[in-house]
Write an enzyme that holds these catalytic residues in place. Structure first.
Site, PDB file in Angstrom:
ATOM      1  N   ASP A  27       0.857  -1.170   0.000  1.00  0.00           N
ATOM      2  CA  ASP A  27       0.000   0.000   0.000  1.00  0.00           C
ATOM      3  C   ASP A  27       0.905   1.235   0.000  1.00  0.00           C
ATOM      4  OD1 ASP A  27      -2.518   1.376   0.217  1.00  0.00           O
ATOM      5  OD2 ASP A  27      -2.007   1.776   2.298  1.00  0.00           O
ATOM      6  N   ASP A  29      -0.217   5.170   0.848  1.00  0.00           N
ATOM      7  CA  ASP A  29      -0.460   6.107   1.942  1.00  0.00           C
ATOM      8  C   ASP A  29      -0.364   5.403   3.289  1.00  0.00           C
ATOM      9  OD1 ASP A  29      -1.020   8.716   0.801  1.00  0.00           O
ATOM     10  OD2 ASP A  29      -2.764   7.790  -0.132  1.00  0.00           O
TER      11      ASP A  29
END
Length: 343
Positions: A27, A29
């Site tokens: 991922d 953020d």
């Protein structure tokens, strides 16, 4: 903190994740960057993992930016990245649309450039109005400047019976100024106005995991994320292992209370967890031990004793809490134990 349905390689204690898994599905953020800046230790840790032979892929629910734009940003941060190493929910939902419609079909787009590029990649034609004879509607995050009229166009088309697709349903999105409404909030606007339900592609649902595996060719993937309800649940749904890093939205209290589908295979402070041996959590009498810590689940609270790395104490606490909670979230007070760890 292993899970019996996961695909952890042989040898559950002391393994280095960069060696045990061929591909890290990361991922962005809260894991690699925050507010546009690289998170501490991310650049060096990812470089070391890549040099050791681990493939890196960046998986995001944000459908606004194109893979090329994301790759440029990562490269600017000191993480050399090619566009093909970025997988977005726009790509995942465009595959769903392409499987439902003939090539060359027009698709009404409510979203940003990342969604339009992904649709064209699948041989579909993005259009802007419900009067442009679309065969479907697809909705993705359009950024802070998306207008109310775009939602109206979607509603006009959906009320005529057109199929509706959504890249993801994350209610919020992190920005440099704080938490803002995400695509899920925009999807709710259209849902309320039409009474319809979209087909959703993004994390934690299977279409996103399928897209990442198809594009990376990963055979032993490890999902790396900071959110329990998207990253870790997505790994659970895809029946692969996961690493939760504590650089984003999840804190110790949320981790202790995690439902079974939200429980990571591994937990670490940051992306250095890819490089260090992962200690084994073992049953010890009436509790669980990790490193120098032992955690026991009583009727009302979790108790923690010992000394050593705080993270080992958290791992032992989770094993005790999850065993006591069973299929339910943890109802035990772990606050005192977490305070002892300073978490």
């Amino acid at each position: 903190m292993s899970q019996t349905v996961r695909t952890r390689p042989d040898g559950s204690g002391g393994q280095v994740l960069r060696e045990a898994y061929d591909t890290a599905l990361l991922d962005l953020d809260g894991v690699v960057y925050a507010g546009g800046e690289a998170i501490a230790h991310a650049v060096d840790s990812l470089a070391t993992a890549r040099e050791a032979g681990m493939r890196l892929a960046y998986v995001t629910n944000n459908a606004l930016r194109t893979p090329g734009t994301v790759a440029e940003h990562l490269t600017e941060l000191g993480i050399p990245t090619e566009a093909g190493e970025v997988i977005t929910s726009a790509q995942a939902v465009s595959r769903l649309v392409a499987e439902a419609l003939p090539p060359g079909s027009r698709v009404l787009v409510v979203g940003g450039e990342g969604l339009r590029v992904a649709l064209r990649e699948r041989g579909l034609v993005p259009v802007e109005s419900s009067d442009d004879d679309p065969a479907a509607v697809v909705q993705g995050y359009g950024g802070p400047d998306i207008t109310w009229g775009r939602f109206a166009e979607a509603c006009y088309a959906i009320r005529r019976g057109l199929p509706w697709f959504a890249s993801n349903t994350d209610l919020t999105v992190p920005t440099a100024r704080g938490i803002a409404p995400g695509n899920g909030a925009a999807v709710e606007v259209v849902r309320i106005a039409t009474g319809a339900e979209p087909r959703v592609a993004g994390k934690p649902l299977p279409p996103m995991h399928r897209e990442t595996v198809l594009r990376t060719g990963a055979r032993r993937p490890l999902v790396v994320g900071d959110r329990l309800d998207t990253d870790i649940e997505g790994a659970f749904n895809g029946e692969v292992d996961s690493l939760l890093v504590l650089t984003g939205v999840t804190d110790g209290v949320q981790l202790l209370a995690a439902l079974p589908e939200h429980r990571p295979t591994y937990v670490d402070l940051d992306l250095r967890g890819l490089l260090a041996p992962q200690p084994e959590v073992t049953a010890d009498g009436d509790g669980f031990r990790c490193g120098g810590w032992k955690a026991v689940a009583g009727q009302e609270e979790l108790s923690l004793s010992g000394e050593g790395e705080a993270l080992d104490g958290l791992r032992a606490l989770c094993a005790a809490a999850w065993t006591a909670a069973g299929e339910n979230s943890c109802r035990l007070d772990g606050g005192k134990a977490l305070a002892l760890l300073g978490l």
